[in-house]
Design an enzyme around this catalytic site. Structure first.
Site, PDB file in Angstrom:
ATOM      1  N   ASP A  35       0.803  -1.230   0.000  1.00  0.00           N
ATOM      2  CA  ASP A  35       0.000   0.000   0.000  1.00  0.00           C
ATOM      3  C   ASP A  35       0.835   1.280   0.000  1.00  0.00           C
ATOM      4  O   ASP A  35       0.342   2.341  -0.327  1.00  0.00           O
ATOM      5  CB  ASP A  35      -0.957   0.011   1.218  1.00  0.00           C
ATOM      6  CG  ASP A  35      -0.216  -0.148   2.546  1.00  0.00           C
ATOM      7  OD1 ASP A  35       1.018  -0.288   2.534  1.00  0.00           O
ATOM      8  OD2 ASP A  35      -0.878  -0.141   3.602  1.00  0.00           O
ATOM      9  N   HIS A  36       2.107   1.180   0.351  1.00  0.00           N
ATOM     10  CA  HIS A  36       2.913   2.403   0.449  1.00  0.00           C
ATOM     11  C   HIS A  36       3.584   2.757  -0.883  1.00  0.00           C
ATOM     12  O   HIS A  36       3.428   3.846  -1.411  1.00  0.00           O
ATOM     13  CB  HIS A  36       3.996   2.238   1.531  1.00  0.00           C
ATOM     14  CG  HIS A  36       3.495   2.451   2.929  1.00  0.00           C
ATOM     15  ND1 HIS A  36       2.526   1.679   3.494  1.00  0.00           N
ATOM     16  CD2 HIS A  36       3.846   3.352   3.877  1.00  0.00           C
ATOM     17  CE1 HIS A  36       2.294   2.098   4.737  1.00  0.00           C
ATOM     18  NE2 HIS A  36       3.084   3.120   4.987  1.00  0.00           N
ATOM     19  N   SER A  38       6.965   7.335  12.829  1.00  0.00           N
ATOM     20  CA  SER A  38       6.775   6.027  12.206  1.00  0.00           C
ATOM     21  C   SER A  38       7.548   4.916  12.909  1.00  0.00           C
ATOM     22  O   SER A  38       8.404   5.164  13.758  1.00  0.00           O
ATOM     23  CB  SER A  38       7.207   6.089  10.745  1.00  0.00           C
ATOM     24  OG  SER A  38       8.566   5.755  10.630  1.00  0.00           O
ATOM     25  N   ASP A  59       4.028  -0.982  11.230  1.00  0.00           N
ATOM     26  CA  ASP A  59       3.564   0.346  10.861  1.00  0.00           C
ATOM     27  C   ASP A  59       2.987   0.978  12.121  1.00  0.00           C
ATOM     28  O   ASP A  59       2.211   0.338  12.847  1.00  0.00           O
ATOM     29  CB  ASP A  59       2.488   0.270   9.779  1.00  0.00           C
ATOM     30  CG  ASP A  59       2.241   1.645   9.203  1.00  0.00           C
ATOM     31  OD1 ASP A  59       2.783   1.945   8.119  1.00  0.00           O
ATOM     32  OD2 ASP A  59       1.531   2.442   9.851  1.00  0.00           O
ATOM     33  N   ARG A  79       9.426   2.855  11.177  1.00  0.00           N
ATOM     34  CA  ARG A  79      10.448   2.389  10.224  1.00  0.00           C
ATOM     35  C   ARG A  79      11.767   2.094  10.932  1.00  0.00           C
ATOM     36  O   ARG A  79      12.406   2.958  11.507  1.00  0.00           O
ATOM     37  CB  ARG A  79      10.630   3.395   9.078  1.00  0.00           C
ATOM     38  CG  ARG A  79      11.171   4.739   9.454  1.00  0.00           C
ATOM     39  CD  ARG A  79      11.092   5.730   8.289  1.00  0.00           C
ATOM     40  NE  ARG A  79       9.716   6.104   8.047  1.00  0.00           N
ATOM     41  CZ  ARG A  79       9.313   7.316   7.657  1.00  0.00           C
ATOM     42  NH1 ARG A  79      10.191   8.264   7.397  1.00  0.00           N
ATOM     43  NH2 ARG A  79       8.039   7.594   7.480  1.00  0.00           N
ATOM     44  N   ARG A 120      -0.205  13.022   9.925  1.00  0.00           N
ATOM     45  CA  ARG A 120       1.111  13.620  10.219  1.00  0.00           C
ATOM     46  C   ARG A 120       1.386  14.783   9.290  1.00  0.00           C
ATOM     47  O   ARG A 120       1.067  14.703   8.102  1.00  0.00           O
ATOM     48  CB  ARG A 120       2.228  12.583  10.023  1.00  0.00           C
ATOM     49  CG  ARG A 120       2.190  11.545  11.087  1.00  0.00           C
ATOM     50  CD  ARG A 120       3.365  10.589  11.019  1.00  0.00           C
ATOM     51  NE  ARG A 120       3.268   9.732  12.182  1.00  0.00           N
ATOM     52  CZ  ARG A 120       3.555   8.438  12.191  1.00  0.00           C
ATOM     53  NH1 ARG A 120       3.987   7.846  11.103  1.00  0.00           N
ATOM     54  NH2 ARG A 120       3.420   7.746  13.288  1.00  0.00           N
TER      55      ARG A 120
HETATM   56  C1  MIC Z   1       4.155   6.590   8.151  1.00  0.00           C
HETATM   57  O1  MIC Z   1       2.976   6.918   8.207  1.00  0.00           O
HETATM   58  O2  MIC Z   1       5.094   7.326   8.520  1.00  0.00           O
HETATM   59  C2  MIC Z   1       4.490   5.214   7.597  1.00  0.00           C
HETATM   60  C3  MIC Z   1       5.142   5.414   6.296  1.00  0.00           C
HETATM   61  O3  MIC Z   1       3.310   4.481   7.412  1.00  0.00           O
HETATM   62  C4  MIC Z   1       5.409   4.509   8.609  1.00  0.00           C
HETATM   63  C5  MIC Z   1       5.958   3.230   8.146  1.00  0.00           C
HETATM   64  C6  MIC Z   1       7.127   3.374   7.223  1.00  0.00           C
HETATM   65  O4  MIC Z   1       7.933   4.286   7.374  1.00  0.00           O
HETATM   66  O5  MIC Z   1       7.246   2.522   6.325  1.00  0.00           O
HETATM   67  C7  MIC Z   1       4.755   4.253   9.961  1.00  0.00           C
HETATM   68  O6  MIC Z   1       3.839   4.940  10.331  1.00  0.00           O
HETATM   69  O7  MIC Z   1       5.247   3.395  10.704  1.00  0.00           O
HETATM   70 FE1  SF4 Z   2       0.043   4.983   4.976  1.00  0.00          FE
HETATM   71 FE2  SF4 Z   2       1.353   5.703   7.190  1.00  0.00          FE
HETATM   72 FE3  SF4 Z   2      -0.105   7.479   5.796  1.00  0.00          FE
HETATM   73 FE4  SF4 Z   2      -1.326   5.588   7.124  1.00  0.00          FE
HETATM   74  S1  SF4 Z   2      -0.082   7.223   7.976  1.00  0.00           S
HETATM   75  S2  SF4 Z   2      -1.796   6.245   5.035  1.00  0.00           S
HETATM   76  S3  SF4 Z   2       0.063   3.868   6.884  1.00  0.00           S
HETATM   77  S4  SF4 Z   2       1.751   6.423   5.104  1.00  0.00           S
END
Ligand code: MIC
Ligand code: SF4
Length: 639
Positions: free
Chosen positions: A62-63, A532, A117, A534, A377
């Site tokens: 999905d990313h 996140s 995530d 990550r 975010r």
């Molecule tokens: C995000 O919203 O920052 C992400 C991208 O979903 C991350 C995961 C990632 O960095 O792959 C998260 O929320 O953990």
């Molecule tokens: Fe995707 Fe993270 Fe954004 Fe949710 S907050 S839509 S999991 S990138």
């Protein structure tokens, strides 16, 4: 007993339920997404376990769905084949955002879920105890290992009253962020109760639990009641429903009350989710872009609201409106009902059911643009445009801005709120999921050239002589440490390549400086590593020779990730000592291994001054740090 403790008790395999101590939980379900999944599955593979040991594990794409080069599609193939090999459900690109789809099709009240995530707590919307975690922790859970956390304090959030029209669930969580800030939830579970809970649908509850992550909370949870039952019934999954809630006389560590009657539309200003103001205070600011979607606000109810409000109208000529429905189920139902026509006809641009602009995968705003997003975010630069002014708001506020072209209070801008009646039965087509096979002996795992092997890290030495290669301030997010976006995200399976972008937006010389010294220290302030899950934000610094991160305080998931990759997380005993350290200082951590082993004081000397450092590791964490990381520790056969 409160609900959180009831579920913890049922899953407790290590420790006791005493706030502040380490507990190990049995994990029933896991989820991964593609940006963290490749690393998680490489790590799972390295553990040599033939098949996942959870009740259910799902791998979502999905990313990274832009496919601007071969990298994303290669990763997708790898994830598809490794899922088949190890008994994991595979959800291909286009099926939807992990948290939205998991809620719709897989989540079960009362079960435990961890996901690679940070927004995995979305599952709390149906009474699941769900946690965000690093990929390696998810790999361990898939291998049948417990998930370790510090037993949180349980906070009762008593909701009273009922939201007024045009005020939404997003405003409840923004209000909590306003009160508590992005670090106010650390070490806590927020458990919702009170008569106001009964007025909120599951998607509304999930908007709140999703964004509980922004509080820094360990997780957030709602009871599983008749409303949950109705949601699961609509999904043809009534059979997994169980009634769950706190006992009448349940005890909590803390309590707070939110009066829904008095809430009004709120908005988080740049560049932090807790920079919350009343919408009416910002009325009239011109808006260039509006984004509706992300795992926070992309449910069918959110999309139906868009369709009803936009029907027969035209969006403002100076405002671009992009909408990403959360799942293929939502998209199919919108197409079927004709609602999609109303959205398209009003001038909205429809994006794939994926994270998209939320993680900077396209739709970067123009220079200095004002962008209103229903996402969770708004850290500086996350949208792809460093000087863009990104605000977070509800779909109601986003829709008002897309029509008026400026920040407008929906309570004033619109008249009667349209009634949203969800269908009795949702359209279910699970054929899109690729279910695990019984015999996987013939499955070949396909690895494209972007997928590089896992790095091997050294064990901890007795003494560390290191140089300060970076000093940063409060609330450094993992988006600062290792940005995402269309250019960098495709490199998630390639550590040597992605590490070149470490702290790219904070200090462009960081990488060369870190490489020039054999071991480095990062100095940070409060809430270091928020955001996140990550693990690349720990992996890449370690790859560049960072051995110690010394800060005033850490965010939970990042702290766990640092330990998992053998970086020692330390804090100042006296936070004001932060001022005494500067870039380029050389620090000797004398006999650090012995000190940690024996829990003795750790001091360093800077410019003739002794600085006392704190650490608080469990026996398990110490062994992981000494081994040079969790994977080494597992391979050593300690566990
Ligand atoms: C995000 O919203 O920052 C992400 C991208 O979903 C991350 C995961 C990632 O960095 O792959 C998260 O929320 O953990
Ligand atoms: Fe995707 Fe993270 Fe954004 Fe949710 S907050 S839509 S999991 S990138």
């Amino acid at each position: 007993m409160n609900l959180s403790k009831k579920i913890i008790k049922q899953h407790l395999v290590n420790g006791v339920m005493e706030a502040g101590t380490e507990i190990g939980l049995k994990i029933d379900q896991t989820l991964t997404q593609d940006a963290t999944g490749t690393m998680a599955y490489l790590q799972f593979e390295a553990m040599g376990v033939p098949r996942v040991k959870t009740e259910l594990s799902v791998s979502y794409i999905d990313h990274n769905t832009l496919q601007s080069g071969f990298e994303n599609a290669d990763d997708h193939k790898f994830l598809q084949t490794i899922a088949s090999k190890y008994g994991i459900v595979f959800s291909p690109a286009g099926t939807g955002i992990c948290h939205q789809v998991h809620l719709e099709r897989f989540g079960i009240p009362g079960k435990t879920l961890i996901g690679s995530d940070s927004h995995t707590p979305t599952g709390g919307g149906i009474g699941m105890l769900s946690f965000g975690a690093g990929g390696l922790d998810v790999a361990c859970a898939m291998a049948g290992q417990p998930f370790y956390i510090t037993m949180p304090k349980i906070v009762r959030v008593n909701l009273i009253g009922k939201l007024r029209p045009w005020v939404s669930a997003k405003d409840i969580i923004l209000e909590l962020l306003r009160i508590l800030s992005v670090k106010g939830g650390r070490g806590k579970i927020f458990e919702f109760s009170g008569e106001g809970v009964k007025t909120l649908s599951v998607p509304e509850r999930a908007t709140i639990t999703n964004m509980g992550t922004e509080l820094g909370a360990t997780t957030t949870i709602f009871p599983s009641d008749e409303i949950t039952k109705d949601f699961l019934k609509k999904q043809s999954r009534e059979n997994v429903w169980v009634e769950l809630g706190a006992d009448q006389d349940a005890k909590y560590d803390e309590e707070m009350t939110i009066d829904l009657n008095t809430l009004e539309p709120l908005i988080a200003m740049p560049h932090s989710p807790d920079n919350v103001k009343k919408v009416k205070e910002l009325k009239g600011i011109k808006v260039d872009q509006v984004g509706i979607g992300s795992c926070t606000n992309s449910s069918l109810a959110d999309m139906m609201l868009c369709a009803k409000v936009l029907k027969g109208k035209k969006i403002n000529r100076n405002t671009s409106l992009v909408i990403s429905p959360g799942s293929r189920q939502v998209m199919s139902m919108l197409a079927n009902s004709g609602d999609l026509f109303n959205i398209i006809d009003a001038g909205a641009r429809i994006l794939e059911c994926a994270c998209g602009p939320c993680i900077g995968m396209g739709q970067a705003p123009k220079t200095k643009a004002v962008s209103l997003r229903t996402f969770n975010r708004n850290f500086e630069g996350r949208s792809g445009t460093k000087d863009a002014q990104v605000y977070l708001c509800s779909p109601e506020v986003a829709l008002a801005a897309s029509l008026s072209g400026e920040i407008s209070d929906p309570m004033e801008y619109f008249s009667d709120k349209p009634e949203i009646t969800l269908p009795e039965q949702f359209y279910v087509n699970d054929d899109h999921f690729q279910l695990p096979m019984k015999d996987t002996s013939k499955v070949e795992i396909v690895r494209g050239p972007n997928i590089k092997p896992l790095p091997i890290f050294e064990k901890l030495k007795d003494t560390i002589k290191a140089e300060v290669v970076l000093k940063v301030g409060d609330n450094i997010s993992t988006d600062h440490i290792l940005p995402a976006g269309a250019k960098i995200l495709p490199l998630r399976s390639n550590l040597p390549a992605i590490s070149e972008y470490t702290f790219a937006s904070v200090d462009k010389d960081f990488v060369s400086r870190a490489k020039a010294v054999s071991s480095g220290v990062i100095i940070g302030a409060d809430n270091y590593g928020q955001g996140s899950s990550r693990e690349h934000a720990a992996l890449a610094p370690r790859y560049l020779g960072i051995q110690i991160v010394l800060v005033k305080s850490f965010a939970r998931i990042h702290l766990a990730n640092l330990i998992n990759f053998g970086i020692i997380p330390l804090t100042f005993h006296n936070p004001s000592d932060y001022e005494n350290i500067k870039l380029g200082d050389r620090i000797e951590f004398l006999n650090i291994k012995n000190a940690i082993k024996n829990n003795t004081d750790l001091t360093i000397k800077i410019a003739g001054k002794n600085i006392k450092l704190n650490y608080n590791f469990t026996g398990r964490q110490k062994e992981i740090i000494f081994a040079g990381g969790l994977l080494n520790w597992i391979k050593e056969g300690v566990k």
